[in-house]
Enzyme design. Structure first.
Site, PDB file in Angstrom:
ATOM      1  N   GLN A  36      10.972   3.081 -11.450  1.00 14.16           N
ATOM      2  CA  GLN A  36      10.937   1.672 -11.869  1.00 14.16           C
ATOM      3  C   GLN A  36      10.717   1.576 -13.374  1.00 14.16           C
ATOM      4  O   GLN A  36      10.336   2.551 -14.022  1.00 14.16           O
ATOM      5  CB  GLN A  36       9.819   0.942 -11.118  1.00 14.16           C
ATOM      6  CG  GLN A  36       8.468   1.636 -11.194  1.00 14.16           C
ATOM      7  CD  GLN A  36       7.583   1.427  -9.969  1.00 14.16           C
ATOM      8  OE1 GLN A  36       7.926   0.652  -9.080  1.00 14.16           O
ATOM      9  NE2 GLN A  36       6.445   2.104  -9.907  1.00 14.16           N
ATOM     10  N   ASP A  91      -2.435   0.881 -10.077  1.00 11.21           N
ATOM     11  CA  ASP A  91      -3.261   0.393 -11.194  1.00 11.21           C
ATOM     12  C   ASP A  91      -4.746   0.677 -10.966  1.00 11.21           C
ATOM     13  O   ASP A  91      -5.553   0.575 -11.874  1.00 11.21           O
ATOM     14  CB  ASP A  91      -3.018  -1.109 -11.428  1.00 11.21           C
ATOM     15  CG  ASP A  91      -3.300  -1.921 -10.179  1.00 11.21           C
ATOM     16  OD1 ASP A  91      -4.472  -2.062  -9.814  1.00 11.21           O
ATOM     17  OD2 ASP A  91      -2.331  -2.408  -9.549  1.00 11.21           O
ATOM     18  N   GLY A 143       4.643   6.486   0.020  1.00 13.43           N
ATOM     19  CA  GLY A 143       3.754   6.010   1.080  1.00 13.43           C
ATOM     20  C   GLY A 143       4.401   6.079   2.454  1.00 13.43           C
ATOM     21  O   GLY A 143       3.729   6.317   3.467  1.00 13.43           O
ATOM     22  N   ASP A 161      -1.135  -2.030  -1.007  1.00 16.69           N
ATOM     23  CA  ASP A 161      -1.148  -2.768  -2.279  1.00 16.69           C
ATOM     24  C   ASP A 161       0.158  -2.433  -2.986  1.00 16.69           C
ATOM     25  O   ASP A 161       0.194  -1.646  -3.932  1.00 16.69           O
ATOM     26  CB  ASP A 161      -2.362  -2.300  -3.088  1.00 16.69           C
ATOM     27  CG  ASP A 161      -2.471  -3.017  -4.425  1.00 16.69           C
ATOM     28  OD1 ASP A 161      -1.645  -3.895  -4.707  1.00 16.69           O
ATOM     29  OD2 ASP A 161      -3.385  -2.675  -5.194  1.00 16.69           O
ATOM     30  N   SER A 162       1.224  -3.010  -2.460  1.00 12.87           N
ATOM     31  CA  SER A 162       2.556  -2.594  -2.889  1.00 12.87           C
ATOM     32  C   SER A 162       3.188  -3.621  -3.809  1.00 12.87           C
ATOM     33  O   SER A 162       2.686  -4.723  -3.977  1.00 12.87           O
ATOM     34  CB  SER A 162       3.443  -2.434  -1.655  1.00 12.87           C
ATOM     35  OG  SER A 162       3.582  -3.696  -1.028  1.00 12.87           O
ATOM     36  N   THR A 163       4.304  -3.214  -4.389  1.00 16.25           N
ATOM     37  CA  THR A 163       5.150  -4.151  -5.122  1.00 16.25           C
ATOM     38  C   THR A 163       5.810  -5.097  -4.111  1.00 16.25           C
ATOM     39  O   THR A 163       5.646  -4.952  -2.903  1.00 16.25           O
ATOM     40  CB  THR A 163       6.231  -3.371  -5.900  1.00 16.25           C
ATOM     41  OG1 THR A 163       6.686  -2.296  -5.077  1.00 16.25           O
ATOM     42  CG2 THR A 163       5.672  -2.760  -7.167  1.00 16.25           C
ATOM     43  N   ASP A 164       6.583  -6.055  -4.614  1.00 15.67           N
ATOM     44  CA  ASP A 164       7.278  -7.002  -3.734  1.00 15.67           C
ATOM     45  C   ASP A 164       8.260  -6.249  -2.827  1.00 15.67           C
ATOM     46  O   ASP A 164       8.626  -5.119  -3.119  1.00 15.67           O
ATOM     47  CB  ASP A 164       8.054  -8.026  -4.584  1.00 15.67           C
ATOM     48  CG  ASP A 164       7.103  -8.799  -5.490  1.00 15.67           C
ATOM     49  OD1 ASP A 164       5.923  -8.926  -5.149  1.00 15.67           O
ATOM     50  OD2 ASP A 164       7.566  -9.261  -6.552  1.00 15.67           O
TER      51      ASP A 164
HETATM   52  N1  SAM Z   1      -0.571  -6.432  -7.187  1.00 14.24           N
HETATM   53  C1  SAM Z   1       0.749  -6.042  -7.374  1.00 14.24           C
HETATM   54  C2  SAM Z   1       1.745  -7.092  -6.993  1.00 14.24           C
HETATM   55  O1  SAM Z   1       1.778  -7.552  -5.834  1.00 14.24           O
HETATM   56  O2  SAM Z   1       2.518  -7.499  -7.845  1.00 14.24           O
HETATM   57  C3  SAM Z   1       1.016  -4.701  -6.866  1.00 14.24           C
HETATM   58  C4  SAM Z   1       0.401  -3.719  -7.794  1.00 14.24           C
HETATM   59  S1  SAM Z   1       0.581  -2.034  -7.618  1.00 14.24           S
HETATM   60  C5  SAM Z   1       0.927  -1.658  -9.290  1.00 14.24           C
HETATM   61  C6  SAM Z   1       2.092  -1.742  -6.765  1.00 14.24           C
HETATM   62  C7  SAM Z   1       2.395  -0.242  -6.666  1.00 14.24           C
HETATM   63  O3  SAM Z   1       3.165   0.012  -5.496  1.00 14.24           O
HETATM   64  C8  SAM Z   1       3.166   0.335  -7.849  1.00 14.24           C
HETATM   65  O4  SAM Z   1       2.310   1.152  -8.603  1.00 14.24           O
HETATM   66  C9  SAM Z   1       4.314   1.129  -7.187  1.00 14.24           C
HETATM   67  O5  SAM Z   1       4.540   2.365  -7.806  1.00 14.24           O
HETATM   68  C10 SAM Z   1       3.789   1.268  -5.765  1.00 14.24           C
HETATM   69  N2  SAM Z   1       4.825   1.530  -4.755  1.00 14.24           N
HETATM   70  C11 SAM Z   1       6.024   0.892  -4.568  1.00 14.24           C
HETATM   71  N3  SAM Z   1       6.694   1.457  -3.546  1.00 14.24           N
HETATM   72  C12 SAM Z   1       5.902   2.472  -3.070  1.00 14.24           C
HETATM   73  C13 SAM Z   1       6.054   3.430  -2.011  1.00 14.24           C
HETATM   74  N4  SAM Z   1       7.161   3.456  -1.235  1.00 14.24           N
HETATM   75  N5  SAM Z   1       5.035   4.309  -1.812  1.00 14.24           N
HETATM   76  C14 SAM Z   1       3.914   4.290  -2.559  1.00 14.24           C
HETATM   77  N6  SAM Z   1       3.730   3.407  -3.583  1.00 14.24           N
HETATM   78  C15 SAM Z   1       4.705   2.513  -3.828  1.00 14.24           C
END
Ligand code: SAM
Length: 289
Positions: A36, A91, A143, A161-164
């Site tokens: 990303q 984070d 994950g 606690d994932s991205t969208d």
């Molecule tokens: N609070 C935030 C939001 O909703 O906008 C989310 C914050 S946190 C930074 C989201 C994390 O999910 C990112 O660091 C990203 O690398 C991680 N992520 C996304 N897809 C993932 C996956 N398949 N496995 C593990 N982590 C993942």
């Protein structure tokens, strides 16, 4: 994502035809990782801002709302949580909140992208203050694969606690993923996942309830809370489990041996109250399962 001539950064929310803007002082960092694009800005009023693939992840000023609501309600709903898995959360703000619970003995955090954590250590050191706690293990892996491979019954609580649900985070909202989470949790285990805006993303929210139930969880419950920098300013987290999700260890919560800025037992109870339009939509959608 737009940075205009007056240095306003805007996150456009296409599905709602709206945008949220920050006045930016300077761009501190930008990089494309294998997963990303990460940007860090210094804003005028919100402290530092982390953006992933054009979407606001967090700011120094208001991340406590989200991180506290993702960590504490589920940990006080479970009777005796000791082993916690955080999926995403790079984070480290959620990890920091989870480790405030003295009876938690082990936290595995599994984020796909190590760069999110390294940049957070540099630009959001307050969120990473517990990264070297001996109870914490930081893993950088997918994950999805982690929950497929881990042993049954290895965690009491899973926090997603994932991205969208677009890009690498999309698969974290599927029934197959929840089914694996269900396997990793014992009979009393609880899952919680950030579940977007209750007013902008109602379809996603009801889809999550449906998939969590289809994956074998008997009960689901959504917590709602304010989040100024996310679309609509109103956000949610959804819990899944097999016991009653509406009651929690209120006494332990009231006497907790640590401070929080937003979360308390009254907020916990209030966050579970669902507005009529949300409740109705969830009920209708669960019925035609
Ligand atoms: N609070 C935030 C939001 O909703 O906008 C989310 C914050 S946190 C930074 C989201 C994390 O999910 C990112 O660091 C990203 O690398 C991680 N992520 C996304 N897809 C993932 C996956 N398949 N496995 C593990 N982590 C993942």
């Amino acid at each position: 994502m737009i940075l205009d001539k007056q240095n306003w950064f805007s996150e456009i929310c296409e599905e709602a035809g709206s945008a949220f803007s920050f006045r930016i002082r300077e761009k501190l960092h930008e990089e494309q990782t294998p997963y990303q694009k990460i940007e860090i800005y210094q804003t005028e009023n919100f402290g530092k801002l982390m953006v992933i693939d054009g979407f606001v992840m967090l700011t120094s000023w208001d991340n406590f709302l989200y991180h506290e609501m993702l960590a504490h309600p589920v940990l006080y709903t479970h009777a005796a949580p000791q082993r916690v898995l955080i999926i995403g959360g790079g984070d480290c703000g959620t990890l920091h909140e989870v480790l405030k619970h003295p009876k938690v003995t082990l936290v595995h955090q599994v984020d796909i992208d190590e760069r999110v954590t390294r940049l957070s250590e540099k630009y959001f050191p307050e969120l990473c203050a517990s990264n070297h706690d001996p109870r914490a293990e930081l893993h950088f892996a997918d994950g999805i694969k982690w929950v497929r491979d881990a042993a049954a019954g290895s965690y009491d609580v899973i926090i997603v606690d994932s991205t969208d649900p677009i890009g690498p985070g999309e698969v974290l909202f599927t029934e197959e993923f929840y089914r694996n989470c269900r396997r990793l949790l014992g009979e009393d285990g609880l899952l919680v996942q950030q579940s977007e805006s209750p007013i902008y993303h109602l379809e996603l929210l009801s889809g999550m309830h449906k998939s969590m139930r289809a994956a074998g969880f008997d009960k689901t419950a959504t917590l709602n809370f304010p989040q100024p920098v996310y679309p609509s300013g109103w956000w949610s987290a959804t819990m899944a489990g097999n016991g009653d999700l509406a009651t929690f260890r209120q006494r332990d919560c009231e006497t907790r041996p640590f401070t929080t800025r937003y979360y308390n037992h009254k907020i916990h109870a209030a966050a579970l109250a669902m507005p009529n339009f949300v409740e109705q939509h969830l009920m209708e959608n669960l019925q035609d399962k």
